[in-house]
Scaffold this motif. Structure first.
Motif, PDB file in Angstrom:
ATOM      1  N   TRP A 264      33.289  54.257  12.994  1.00 37.98           N
ATOM      2  CA  TRP A 264      33.263  55.642  13.458  1.00 37.98           C
ATOM      3  C   TRP A 264      32.957  56.587  12.309  1.00 37.98           C
ATOM      4  N   GLY A 265      32.473  57.765  12.690  1.00 33.84           N
ATOM      5  CA  GLY A 265      32.093  58.738  11.681  1.00 33.84           C
ATOM      6  C   GLY A 265      32.933  59.990  11.752  1.00 33.84           C
ATOM      7  N   LEU A 266      33.402  60.464  10.616  1.00 33.36           N
ATOM      8  CA  LEU A 266      34.222  61.664  10.523  1.00 33.36           C
ATOM      9  C   LEU A 266      33.623  62.571   9.462  1.00 33.36           C
ATOM     10  N   THR A 267      33.580  63.880   9.764  1.00 35.33           N
ATOM     11  CA  THR A 267      33.046  64.842   8.800  1.00 35.33           C
ATOM     12  C   THR A 267      34.093  65.130   7.726  1.00 35.33           C
ATOM     13  N   LEU A 268      33.733  64.865   6.484  1.00 33.02           N
ATOM     14  CA  LEU A 268      34.644  65.072   5.351  1.00 33.02           C
ATOM     15  C   LEU A 268      33.943  65.914   4.293  1.00 33.02           C
ATOM     16  N   PRO A 269      34.718  66.478   3.358  1.00 36.12           N
ATOM     17  CA  PRO A 269      34.093  67.284   2.308  1.00 36.12           C
ATOM     18  C   PRO A 269      33.017  66.501   1.569  1.00 36.12           C
ATOM     19  N   GLY A 270      31.897  67.149   1.302  1.00 34.71           N
ATOM     20  CA  GLY A 270      30.782  66.485   0.622  1.00 34.71           C
ATOM     21  C   GLY A 270      31.065  66.245  -0.857  1.00 34.71           C
TER      22      GLY A 270
ATOM     23  N   ALA B 293      37.668  74.103   8.574  1.00 31.99           N
ATOM     24  CA  ALA B 293      36.553  74.626   9.360  1.00 31.99           C
ATOM     25  C   ALA B 293      35.268  74.642   8.543  1.00 31.99           C
ATOM     26  N   ARG B 294      35.356  74.984   7.270  1.00 30.22           N
ATOM     27  CA  ARG B 294      34.160  74.975   6.426  1.00 30.22           C
ATOM     28  C   ARG B 294      33.652  73.547   6.221  1.00 30.22           C
ATOM     29  N   THR B 295      34.560  72.599   6.175  1.00 31.91           N
ATOM     30  CA  THR B 295      34.150  71.194   6.073  1.00 31.91           C
ATOM     31  C   THR B 295      33.364  70.769   7.310  1.00 31.91           C
TER      32      THR B 295
ATOM     33  N   VAL C 212      35.859  81.062  11.859  1.00 27.21           N
ATOM     34  CA  VAL C 212      35.002  80.467  10.826  1.00 27.21           C
ATOM     35  C   VAL C 212      33.898  79.628  11.475  1.00 27.21           C
ATOM     36  N   LEU C 213      34.254  78.833  12.475  1.00 28.54           N
ATOM     37  CA  LEU C 213      33.265  77.980  13.136  1.00 28.54           C
ATOM     38  C   LEU C 213      32.218  78.818  13.887  1.00 28.54           C
ATOM     39  N   SER C 214      32.678  79.865  14.561  1.00 28.49           N
ATOM     40  CA  SER C 214      31.759  80.710  15.332  1.00 28.49           C
ATOM     41  C   SER C 214      30.804  81.470  14.428  1.00 28.49           C
ATOM     42  N   ALA C 215      31.254  81.792  13.221  1.00 30.67           N
ATOM     43  CA  ALA C 215      30.391  82.520  12.291  1.00 30.67           C
ATOM     44  C   ALA C 215      29.301  81.634  11.704  1.00 30.67           C
ATOM     45  N   GLY C 216      29.537  80.292  11.716  1.00 28.89           N
ATOM     46  CA  GLY C 216      28.576  79.396  11.073  1.00 28.89           C
ATOM     47  C   GLY C 216      27.769  78.536  12.008  1.00 28.89           C
TER      48      GLY C 216
ATOM     49  N   LEU D 173      31.821  55.765  20.444  1.00 24.52           N
ATOM     50  CA  LEU D 173      32.357  56.150  19.141  1.00 24.52           C
ATOM     51  C   LEU D 173      31.332  55.936  18.035  1.00 24.52           C
ATOM     52  N   GLY D 174      30.570  54.856  18.126  1.00 25.63           N
ATOM     53  CA  GLY D 174      29.625  54.531  17.065  1.00 25.63           C
ATOM     54  C   GLY D 174      28.471  55.506  16.953  1.00 25.63           C
ATOM     55  N   THR D 175      28.188  56.247  18.014  1.00 23.73           N
ATOM     56  CA  THR D 175      27.057  57.175  18.005  1.00 23.73           C
ATOM     57  C   THR D 175      27.495  58.635  18.004  1.00 23.73           C
ATOM     58  N   THR D 176      28.783  58.878  17.835  1.00 25.15           N
ATOM     59  CA  THR D 176      29.320  60.247  17.862  1.00 25.15           C
ATOM     60  C   THR D 176      29.848  60.626  16.482  1.00 25.15           C
ATOM     61  N   ARG D 177      29.356  61.739  15.962  1.00 27.86           N
ATOM     62  CA  ARG D 177      29.901  62.265  14.715  1.00 27.86           C
ATOM     63  C   ARG D 177      31.036  63.215  15.078  1.00 27.86           C
ATOM     64  N   LEU D 178      32.228  62.858  14.689  1.00 35.09           N
ATOM     65  CA  LEU D 178      33.420  63.615  15.064  1.00 35.09           C
ATOM     66  C   LEU D 178      33.859  64.495  13.911  1.00 35.09           C
ATOM     67  N   SER D 179      34.325  65.696  14.242  1.00 34.34           N
ATOM     68  CA  SER D 179      34.889  66.602  13.242  1.00 34.34           C
ATOM     69  C   SER D 179      36.295  66.991  13.662  1.00 34.34           C
ATOM     70  N   PHE D 180      37.107  67.374  12.676  1.00 35.14           N
ATOM     71  CA  PHE D 180      38.533  67.582  12.928  1.00 35.14           C
ATOM     72  C   PHE D 180      39.053  68.732  12.095  1.00 35.14           C
ATOM     73  N   VAL D 181      39.752  69.660  12.768  1.00 30.56           N
ATOM     74  CA  VAL D 181      40.457  70.739  12.082  1.00 30.56           C
ATOM     75  C   VAL D 181      41.947  70.525  12.329  1.00 30.56           C
TER      76      VAL D 181
END
Length: 281
Positions: free
Chosen positions: A275-281, A111-113, A29-33, A81-89
């Protein structure tokens, strides 16, 4: 392709071995997007090296709660940490922290998140040894240590180099009835001083059954102390604040899934939106 679309996908080895299918789905999913670079570290040292060499790529951690905690701790101690946007699967068995943070636990949804979600700034609880807490902090009652028995170790030394004796010992163990499972060691109340923003919530003269610190409103934590009841059940003591100090006899604590201590004093401070974490919009 935009820099934000370039991903460094760091796959924890525990995730690869425990649920390879979910890892494969997440990678597809990640490689496709997005443009992805996949790293397969074999241990904590290679995990850290992969994050260090991420360049402008956005790091995506694939693994369980401990892998996320490891990544946040590394970035915090490198002051990145303060300048890094982290994502998690999330992949694995231990995903309580992921759920509490609002990260989807399905491989496709998570992965879509990563691809379509938005960064959310979250508070961080930092202690005076540079440790971090993403979720809950708990201090349980003191567990009495069971007495040690070295007989088994001595027996292993005796049978070294004597295969016939080892075979006999194995046969005896097989035929002998299994001993009953030992009871859990008893707990006794802890005597701790708990201070919230300099105000004493409970002192050493009041035994407590446990202390918990959980995220509250932005910039503060909610602290609850459960006193030991005598007769009628004692009501919990609670407070809200930014700085929590616990001191007293040697105590251990559980920060997320990691046990720390023993220590005689420890201070935790809430750092708002650290810190920043990618979450559903």
């Amino acid at each position: 392709m935009a820099t934000s679309d370039q991903l460094l996908v760091v796959i924890d080895p525990v995730a690869r071995h425990s649920d390879g299918e979910s890892v494969r789905i997440a990678k597809d999913v990640l490689s496709a997007g997005a443009e992805t670079k996949v790293c397969l570290p074999d241990g904590p040292r290679e995990f850290a090296r992969a994050l260090d060499r991420r360049g402008s790529r956005r790091p995506v951690v694939v693994g369980d709660d401990r892998s996320l905690l490891r990544a946040v701790t590394l970035l915090h101690r490198r002051r990145e940490l303060g300048t890094t946007r982290l994502s998690f699967v999330p992949v694995g068995a231990a995903l309580c922290l992921a759920r509490s943070l609002g990260v989807p636990t399905g491989a496709v949804a998570a992965a879509r998140t990563v691809l379509d979600g938005a960064e959310r700034r979250l508070d961080l609880l930092v202690d005076d040894s540079d440790g971090v807490v993403l979720g809950d902090l708990r201090i349980p009652s003191v567990t009495s240590e069971p007495s040690r028995c070295d007989g088994a170790a001595v027996g292993e030394e005796v049978v070294q180099g004597r295969p016939w004796l080892r075979m006999r010992q194995t046969l005896v163990r097989t035929l002998a009835p299994r001993p009953p499972k030992p009871a859990s060691p008893p707990e006794r109340p802890a005597r701790l001083r708990v201070e919230v923003d300099g105000v004493t919530l409970v002192n050493l003269d009041q035994p407590v059954a446990g202390v918990s610190v959980i995220p509250g409103d932005p910039g503060v934590a909610e602290v609850e102390v459960r006193p030991v009841s005598v007769g009628a059940e004692a009501a919990p003591l609670s407070a809200v604040g930014r700085r929590v100090t616990v001191s007293g006899a040697d105590f251990r604590y559980r920060a997320d899934s990691v046990v720390g201590g023993p220590v005689r004093t420890r201070t935790w401070v809430v750092r708002e939106a650290a810190w920043g974490l990618t979450l559903p919009g």
